[in-house]
Structures are given as structure tokens and as C-alpha cells.
Design an enzyme around this catalytic site. Structure first.
Site, mmCIF file in Angstrom:
data_model
loop_
_atom_site.group_PDB
_atom_site.id
_atom_site.type_symbol
_atom_site.label_atom_id
_atom_site.label_comp_id
_atom_site.label_asym_id
_atom_site.label_seq_id
_atom_site.Cartn_x
_atom_site.Cartn_y
_atom_site.Cartn_z
ATOM 1 N N GLU A 7 0.806 -1.236 0.000
ATOM 2 C CA GLU A 7 0.000 0.000 0.000
ATOM 3 C C GLU A 7 0.833 1.278 0.000
ATOM 4 O OE1 GLU A 7 -2.970 -2.597 2.412
ATOM 5 O OE2 GLU A 7 -0.834 -2.544 2.080
ATOM 6 N N ASP A 80 -2.150 -5.318 2.997
ATOM 7 C CA ASP A 80 -2.350 -5.644 4.420
ATOM 8 C C ASP A 80 -3.175 -6.914 4.623
ATOM 9 O OD1 ASP A 80 -0.862 -3.505 5.235
ATOM 10 O OD2 ASP A 80 -2.559 -2.194 5.642
ATOM 11 N N ASP A 82 -5.863 -7.909 6.060
ATOM 12 C CA ASP A 82 -7.229 -7.819 6.563
ATOM 13 C C ASP A 82 -8.189 -7.642 5.389
ATOM 14 O OD1 ASP A 82 -6.734 -5.248 5.750
ATOM 15 O OD2 ASP A 82 -7.131 -4.299 7.685
ATOM 16 N N GLU A 84 -9.724 -5.006 4.187
ATOM 17 C CA GLU A 84 -9.385 -3.879 3.313
ATOM 18 C C GLU A 84 -8.186 -4.219 2.433
ATOM 19 O OE1 GLU A 84 -10.843 -0.707 2.819
ATOM 20 O OE2 GLU A 84 -12.468 -1.734 3.843
ATOM 21 N N TYR A 296 0.900 -6.007 12.859
ATOM 22 C CA TYR A 296 -0.205 -5.283 12.223
ATOM 23 C C TYR A 296 -1.152 -4.717 13.273
ATOM 24 C CZ TYR A 296 -3.691 -4.146 8.707
ATOM 25 O OH TYR A 296 -4.558 -3.480 7.888
ATOM 26 N N ARG A 298 -4.348 -3.369 13.001
ATOM 27 C CA ARG A 298 -5.811 -3.479 12.925
ATOM 28 C C ARG A 298 -6.185 -4.928 13.182
ATOM 29 N NH1 ARG A 298 -4.772 0.195 8.657
ATOM 30 N NH2 ARG A 298 -5.584 2.273 9.159
ATOM 31 N N HIS A 343 -6.193 -11.594 13.849
ATOM 32 C CA HIS A 343 -4.740 -11.590 13.739
ATOM 33 C C HIS A 343 -4.134 -11.671 15.124
ATOM 34 C CE1 HIS A 343 -5.350 -10.514 9.608
ATOM 35 N NE2 HIS A 343 -6.004 -9.417 9.957
#
Length: 890
Positions: A7, A80, A82, A84, A296, A298, A343
Site C-alpha cells: 500500500e 495488508d 485484513d 481492506e 499489524y 488493525r 490476527h
């Protein structure tokens, strides 16, 4: 070299360092595609088909990836780990396939890593997979839901509540939480109660404090001492009796450490300890993650990888000794809402490094230190305590007092970290002196204390996130954006660390609770989140979730189309009555108009947008006040509808009024003979409520004649205009010609003399190159060959230009004005006219008299020509209005 896409450029830089020259690592800079902010981006009539568009600022990033793929036909998506991140990978794959950068033989793989370390990245590259479509479908469902709510509910708000902004699916529910808490606070009525404390001393002279817990042989409840008299009687009961220690009880106790951080608890603790907002916390954590310092950020998981647990235990032993390491590792587990999205906890990637060992900015250092300490603490020994309770009383049993205290026998995890608290706990953790049963107590002082019950506290960002988590509203990746959005829309303001709803936030909540109550229900929103989790787990079809939602939601939207604005306002008046019209001290009707004492006050909306309180007796009574509860001080100094009297001058009343364009001062009333009495606007820098009679008369004396200009005898005036104080050189102040020059301050309007005025006017004329006089051309080229009229070359502020009639056409830099031909000049004029249809029409009109019949013919067609554009404009209006709505990310 395979092309690896992440990203952010910071993440790309870190990963490139680990992968080396065998890979090309590029950044997508977040999402590359989104739903266009216009109606029809989610087509409910075509099975929820979604029309995606590459954002303008993302096109260059997509092109860079496409260019790299042209050199090496292999793509690794490393966004990432997740929902998103999975969606970004899917969007990239779709966008690159659409532009044919991904071919049939292009290998495309997806890799994920929970931390950006060499080991994690290398292992991920060795275990590629394909894009997880259930996770993508969960994203698609969430995005479609947010869009459908934003683009269908927001226009309803605009029509029924002028001035209201858009409404979001989860943001509206969160706003409701804040508004309801504020209403609880407003409805709260404080209750008085008293307590009594005694400062006692042991036979060895050591002091400690004890509180009264029983009186007259009865255990005291919170409100038993309800007033000062009862408290004073309790004080007398204690002072009149001898006291001794009745019982001493010491019990061993222990405290266990908190679990490691997940997204919500990190945001809560950063708010408590550093007053960091949710957005700031996540932005700082993002930078730490991208630099490879933490895992990570989130996540809703609190478990730690086995190797991380071992690493933490080793670090604890090295720093604090073996006594601080428990015999068995601590295992933390929570019921993740979706196993595919759970996670590891948020922790340092290297437990041996504290904040001092890393090069970090101030915010990163604070947050990393918090994460590092919490992670080590969660694997440390429990703290061992001894809690002591001392009972003190009189021999007759009439009074009883109690003191609590504790001793830390072994600090354990407390040596490193202790979790903050949102609430204040009435807990006496002081260390007590050595006390034995039977010891006589010396009374040093006995003190009554007055208390009042407290309303529930306003939410902070931390407690709001905690409440959202408890209700199952939102997910780790959405908390920060939700809390930020309701503040950006000015529905909520932040006062210190507390969140307070604005009146427009109350207004929107009241409307939604009455007409869309189901869709801002806590249970409904949490259930919808659970359905999205089932989609990401592969246990539900996302389009079926959309179909169920849209069937009922579209029907609710349709029902509101029949609502009249007056009906909506009256309903909101009823709901917000305790807030807008609180009870008066004298018991009179709070909705009775204080101006005419006939009409009733109610909420109104203005065409220009926004709400206010007005009288039902309009237009006879023009009383208004700002939306919200009445402000007695503001009301006292406010300008009433019939004007505020300043006094009399020359036998005429001088009053201040509120006008359409702001407050103004007026001499005398409006009468049949004098419909326009002298008026003058009040300068913006002056406070209307503080205006004096002298100032009002001064304003009404304007415009002021300074005198005739010494050069031409034309009058020079001083006045206050729309843009502030100025002087004017013209026959009259209403003359649109002449020359104006600004004055520095309001006071100069009454003090500036002729010498100063002449100087300012001369400077103004000089600054605009003699504007006001005919500018002289630097080259006269002659008559326009087709249309007539002089064509000249002029010197402009931004370079030379060709002037013909009202058309000014810039001369290209490569052409010298002296070399410009008439043929080229006409071309430049034509090009300029092509860009300005209005000027072309004016130029054609000027030529028209030479062809009278044609002009007459054109006139007969005029009605038809006029009708067509009107139809076109009308057709476009609804679409243009709806295009203003933006679906909310929740």
C-alpha cells in the site's frame, strides 16, 4: 524481477530492503478504485452491480505497476492482512486485467504477513495463495451498504431538514450514542448526600483515615446522611465516644496483568494516557508497523505467536530477573468475530528493543513504549498484595468506622505497566500503619463532607470506542474513521477530551430515530456486522445480505417522500422539547413567545439552510433565537424583532435592526410618507449589542463629504461599504463610475482630510496603470476585416494582448507584438470567441443591423430556441443534486 505491490511507499522501502534486487517493490498508495460519487454506482435493478472507477490520483500509480509488469510478467500482491487489504489486492488485479497489463500467462499471487520483518516477509513469499474472495465479498457488501445508505438517506435529510449534512450507516448509530448520553446528562438531577471521615492516631502516634460506616447500630447507606444537620449529628456521635480497634483483617491478594493490545484497547489506552485521538493513534501505529517495529495494528485478536511469547519471557528474564517470569507462559484468547480476520495481538517485533533503542519521533516513541510495556507486562508474574481492613468502633456499638489499605509484597508486572482507568473508583489503596486489635484510637479530627451524585460522564474517544466494541458496532479498521467523520461533519465537537453533540447532530438523530429507527438501532447494526462476518467466513452470500437490507430500506425511504416538512419539524419539536424548551424557573410556559406573548415557539428551518427557533405568530411577530436551549444573557442583549432603541437624536428614535444582510442602524420609523428612512450598516468589527447612541448617530451621518477634488472640483466622499471603509471620487456616492480607494481603519472615515484623500486616490490610479482613463494601445492595427471595429495591441499585467471590442486575446510568447499580422490577430480573436459563447453572441449581435430580414427571422424562432435549454436544465437538476451525496465509509 517479480513485481511486488504494497500500500505505502514506507512499507515498500522496508520490504525492498528485505527482498533485495530480485524484486521490484511498488506502492499502490492505498485503494486505487472506488465507487464514483454519483447515482447509479450501485445498480439495485441489476443485482447490485457495482461500477468502479480508478481515482484520478491513482492512475499514475496503476500505470507505474503496469509499466513494471511490461518488463517482468509476474505479480505478487502483498497488501495488508485484513479485509481492506484483500480488497485492495482484488481491485489492483481487476484494474490491471482491464487495461490488459495482466495477461493469460501472468502469474498472480497473494502473500500476507502480520509483521514486516525479514523472517515474516521471506516466509510469506514462500507460501503464496490466491486472493480470498469471501473476504473481498464481505468488503463489497460493506461498501455497497454504505453507498446505498449514503446516497438514499442523505437526500432525504436535505429535503426534510435544510442545512443537514449526509448520514452514514454506522456513523449515525455512533452519533446516537453520544446524543443519548448528553440527554441522560441533561435529564440528570443531582442528589445531595454526606459522609463523615475521622483522622485517627494509633498509640504510637501514627495517623490514618477512617470513614463512618454505621450509626446507631445501623449500617449506613449512601443517602442516609441526606443533609448537613444529620451529618453534624453523626460528627457529635463520634466525638462524644471513645473509639478502639474492634478487628483487623489481613488477606493475601493478587493482580494479574491485562491482555496485550488489540486495536480498540490500544486506542483507549492511548487516549487515557496521552490524549491521542483514534485517528492520531492509528496513524502513528501505521508508521511503526511500516517501519517493521510492531505487528499489524488493525486486529481484534489478543493471542501471541509462540515464538513471540518465548521472546518476551527471555526479555523479561534479562531485564528484571527470573522472579518476574511465571512458570508457565500466559495464553490469551478471545472469541474473534471471524477467524479469517483475526490476527495476532499488537506487539513489538523485537522484544529486546525498547523505545530508546529505536530512532522514533515523539508520538511514535510514546506509542511504541506503551505497546512494548504492555506486551512484556502481559507475560510477567502477577503482583502479590496484602489487603487490610480495620474496623474501629465504640463499646456501645453506636458508631462504626472502617479503614482499608494494602501493601504490595511483590510488584510483578506492576514494575513495568499498569492499565489506565476511565472511571474513578472509591478505593482506598493507602498503606496503613501497624494496628492491633484492642488499640485505643486518638481522635485528631472528625470532618463531615458534602457530596452530590454525578451524571454519567460524556464519552471520550476511548470510552466511545469501548462502547462500540461492547455493542458490536464497527470493526477494528473502522473505529477511527467513524469517530473522525462525525466530528468532521460538525455533528459532534471535542471539548478537552470529551465528545459533545452539536445541535445539528441532535437534529439528525431525532429525525432518524423517528423515521428510520430500525436502521440506527444498536442490535440491528450489530446483527448486520455479524452477517458481514459470515460473508467473510464463506458462510453467507453477500448479495443475499444486500437484497434483504435493500427490500426494507428502500420501502422506508419511499414512505418519507410523503412527509411534509411542517410535520417533520413538529415531530422533532416534540422529541427535542426538553432540550429546546426546558422548564422555566417561575413555572411559566417555556414555549410562549417572550416577544408577543401570544404565539408559541417552535423549531423552524431557513431556506439558506440551518435551523432556528421562531414564533408561530409570524409575520405579525418576528421573534427568533438560535437553535438550542435559551440563553438568558444572550436574550437580554439580543436585538428584538422591532429593533433595539439606542435613544433619540434631533427628536427622532435611533434603533438597531437585524437585516437580511446583517445588522443596521436606522433613524426614525418606517411610515407611509417615509418608507425608506436613513439607514447605515454596522461595521463587521463592531458588536451590534454594544453600539452606543453616539456611534449610531455617527454611522447615520455617512456618507461624509470631504470636499471637492482640487484638480477637477468633483466631490470626494468617505463612507463604509461592503468591503470596509473607503473614499470615493465621483459626482455622488451612488455613481458607479469614479475612483475608490480603501482606508486603513473605520475611524478614518470621520477623520481623513483632503490632502490624505488626494494622495490615496492618486496612488490607486497609479497602481492600476491609469485605469479610469482610456488605456493607450502600444500598436494600432486598423479595422477588423470582417466585423469592423478597431483592433489594437495592448500592454497588460500578464503581457501583451490583442483587443477588439470587448474581446481580449493573449498574444503567444513566441510572437513579438511588432511582428503580429492582422490575419494572425483575427485568428486569436476567433479562438477567444470560441471559448466564450457569450462574447461571440454579443459580437454577432453588433453585426446584425446590416442584415435586417435575417434578424427578423431569428426573432420569430426565439420562443422555440428558449424552450429547449429550459427543458434540458430542468432534467439535470435532480441528478446534480444527488451527485453531491457521498456514500460513507463505515
Amino acid at each position: 524481477m517479480p513485481v511486488v505491490v504494497v500500500e505505502s511507499p514506507a512499507k515498500a522501502k522496508t520490504i525492498n530492503k528485505y527482498l533485495g534486487d530480485d524484486y521490484t517493490v511498488l506502492a499502490s498508495y492505498g485503494h486505487v478504485r472506488d465507487l464514483p460519487p454519483k447515482d447509479g454506482s450501485v445498480d439495485t435493478d441489476s443485482d447490485f452491480d457495482m461500477k468502479w472507477e480508478v481515482a484520478s490520483d491513482s492512475k499514475k500509480h496503476v500505470k507505474a505497476i503496469a509499466d513494471a509488469l511490461a518488463k517482468d510478467n509476474a505479480l505478487i500482491l502483498a497488501t495488508d492482512p485484513d479485509r481492506e487489504g484483500e480488497a485492495i489486492s482484488w481491485h489492483l488485479q481487476e484494474a490491471l486485467t482491464k487495461r490488459k497489463s495482466i495477461k493469460k500467462d501472468t502469474p498472480v499471487s497473494r502473500v500476507v504477513f502480520n509483521q514486516i520483518t525479514k523472517k515474516a516477509v521471506t516466509e510469506a513469499m514462500e507460501n503464496p495463495r490466491q486472493v480470498d474472495m469471501p473476504l473481498v465479498e464481505a468488503y463489497l457488501a460493506r461498501r455497497a451498504l454504505d453507498y446505498l445508505v449514503g446516497f438514499n438517506l442523505s437526500p432525504v435529510l436535505w429535503r426534510k431538514l435544510p442545512g443537514a449534512k449526509s448520514a452514514g450507516r454506522v456513523q449515525s448509530v455512533t452519533l446516537r450514542l453520544i446524543v443519548e448520553r448528553e440527554m441522560e446528562i441533561e435529564a440528570f438531577r443531582a442528589r445531595e448526600y454526606w459522609s463523615v471521615k475521622a483522622l485517627l492516631a494509633t498509640p504510637r502516634g501514627q495517623e490514618f483515615e477512617a470513614r463512618l460506616v454505621s450509626l446507631a447500630g445501623k449500617k449506613l447507606d449512601r443517602f442516609d446522611l441526606a443533609e448537613a444537620t444529620q451529618a453534624e449529628m453523626a460528627v457529635q456521635a463520634i466525638t462524644s465516644r471513645a473509639l478502639k480497634v474492634m478487628n483487623v483483617e489481613a488477606k493475601p491478594a493478587s493482580r494479574n496483568p491485562s491482555a496485550p493490545f488489540m486495536t480498540s484497547t490500544l486506542q483507549q489506552e492511548a487516549s487515557r494516557k496521552f490524549s491521542m485521538g483514534a485517528r492520531q493513534t492509528m496513524s502513528t501505529a501505521q508508521r511503526l508497523y511500516e517501519a517493521g517495529h510492531i505487528t499489524y495494528m488493525r486486529t481484534d485478536g489478543i493471542d501471541m505467536a509462540p515464538e513471540a511469547v518465548t521472546m518476551a519471557r527471555d526479555a523479561i528474564k534479562d531485564r528484571f530477573g527470573a522472579d518476574y517470569v511465571p512458570k508457565e507462559p500466559r495464553i490469551y484468547k478471545n472469541k474473534a468475530k471471524n477467524a479469517q480476520e483475526a490476527h495476532e495481538c499488537i506487539r513489538p517485533t523485537d522484544m529486546t528493543k525498547d523505545a530508546k533503542a529505536l530512532k522514533l519521533d515523539a508520538d511514535q516513541a510514546k506509542l511504541y513504549d506503551l505497546i512494548w510495556k504492555r506486551t512484556l507486562a502481559c507475560q510477567m508474574e502477577s503482583a502479590r498484595l496484602e489487603r487490610t481492613t480495620v474496623e474501629v468502633g465504640s463499646d456501645d456499638g453506636q458508631v462504626g468506622l472502617r479503614a482499608n489499605g494494602q501493601v504490595v509484597l511483590f510488584d510483578g508486572f506492576l514494575r513495568v505497566y499498569e492499565e489506565g482507568r476511565d472511571d474513578v473508583v472509591d478505593e482506598d489503596d493507602k498503606r496503613l500503619p501497624q494496628i492491633s486489635q484492642g488499640d485505643a484510637m486518638d481522635k485528631r479530627s472528625v470532618t463531615p463532607e458534602q457530596h452530590f451524585t454525578q451524571p454519567p460522564p460524556r464519552y471520550t474517544e476511548a470510552t466511545l470506542v469501548k462502547r462500540m466494541e461492547e455493542l458490536g458496532i464497527g470493526r477494528p479498521s473502522t473505529y477511527a474513521s467513524i469517530v473522525t467523520t462525525i466530528q468532521d461533519r460538525e455533528y459532534v465537537r471535542k471539548d478537552g477530551n470529551r465528545l459533545i453533540p452539536e445541535d445539528k447532530g441532535r437534529l439528525v438523530t431525532a429525525f432518524l430515530e423517528n423515521y428510520f429507527r430500525k436502521y440506527i438501532g444498536y442490535d440491528f447494526t450489530a446483527d448486520l456486522e455479524d452477517q458481514l462476518d459470515k460473508v467473510s467466513a464463506g458462510d453467507a452470500a453477500y448479495k443475499e445480505v444486500l437484497r434483504r437490507f435493500w427490500r426494507d430500506f428502500s420501502a422506508a425511504i419511499a414512505e418519507t417522500s410523503e412527509l411534509r416538512i411542517t410535520e417533520v419539524l413538529e415531530k422533532i419539536n416534540e422529541v427535542l422539547e426538553p432540550h429546546l424548551f426546558p422548564p422555566t424557573e417561575d413555572g411559566s410556559d417555556p414555549r410562549l413567545c417572550p416577544n408577543c406573548e401570544i404565539g408559541r415557539l417552535s423549531m423552524r428551518t431557513a431556506r439558506s439552510g440551518g435551523a432556528f427557533i421562531g414564533c408561530s405568530n409570524y409575520p405579525e411577530c418576528r421573534y427568533t433565537r438560535p437553535f438550542g436551549p435559551p440563553d438568558p444573557e444572550a436574550e437580554a442583549s439580543a436585538i428584538p424583532p422591532d429593533g433595539k432603541l439606542l435613544g433619540e437624536d434631533q427628536g427622532e428614535e435611533i434603533r438597531i435592526f437585524k437585516g437580511r444582510f446583517g445588522p443596521y442602524v436606522q433613524r426614525g420609523p418606517v411610515t407611509e410618507e417615509n418608507k425608506k428612512p436613513p439607514r447605515q450598516s454596522i461595521p463587521k468589527d463592531w458588536v451590534p449589542e454594544e453600539l452606543t447612541l453616539e456611534q449610531g448617530v455617527m454611522l447615520l451621518s455617512l456618507p461624509r463629504e470631504i470636499g471637492p477634488h482640487p484638480e477637477d472640483g468633483v466631490m470626494v466622499w468617505a463612507n463604509i461599504g461592503r468591503y470596509g471603509p473607503y473614499i470615493k471620487h465621483a459626482e455622488s456616492t451612488s455613481d458607479r463610475g469614479g475612483t475608490n480607494a480603501n482606508l486603513e481603519g473605520i475611524d478614518e472615515v470621520w477623520t481623513v482630510g483632503m490632502n490624505r484623500a488626494v494622495q490615496l486616490l492618486a496612488e490607486k490610479v497609479a497602481s492600476r496603470g491609469g485605469r479610469g482613463k482610456a488605456a493607450k494601445p502600444i500598436r494600432e492595427m486598423g479595422e477588423h476585416p470582417d466585423m469592423g471595429g478597431a483592433v489594437n495591441v495592448m500592454e497588460g499585467k500578464y503581457g501583451p494582448y490583442v483587443k477588439w471590442e470587448k474581446v481580449n486575446a493573449t498574444i503567444p510568447k513566441e510572437i513579438e507584438p511588432a511582428d503580429l499580422t492582422m490575419e494572425r490577430a483575427v485568428e486569436l480573436i476567433e479562438e477567444k470567441l470560441a471559448k466564450s459563447p457569450a462574447k461571440r453572441k454579443a459580437a454577432t449581435k453588433k453585426k446584425a443591423p446590416a442584415k435586417k430580414p435575417a434578424a427578423k427571422k431569428a426573432a420569430t424562432k426565439k420562443p422555440a430556441a428558449k424552450k429547449a435549454p429550459a427543458k434540458k436544465t430542468t432534467a439535470k437538476k435532480p441528478a446534480a443534486k444527488k451527485a453531491e451525496a457521498k456514500a460513507d465509509d463505515a
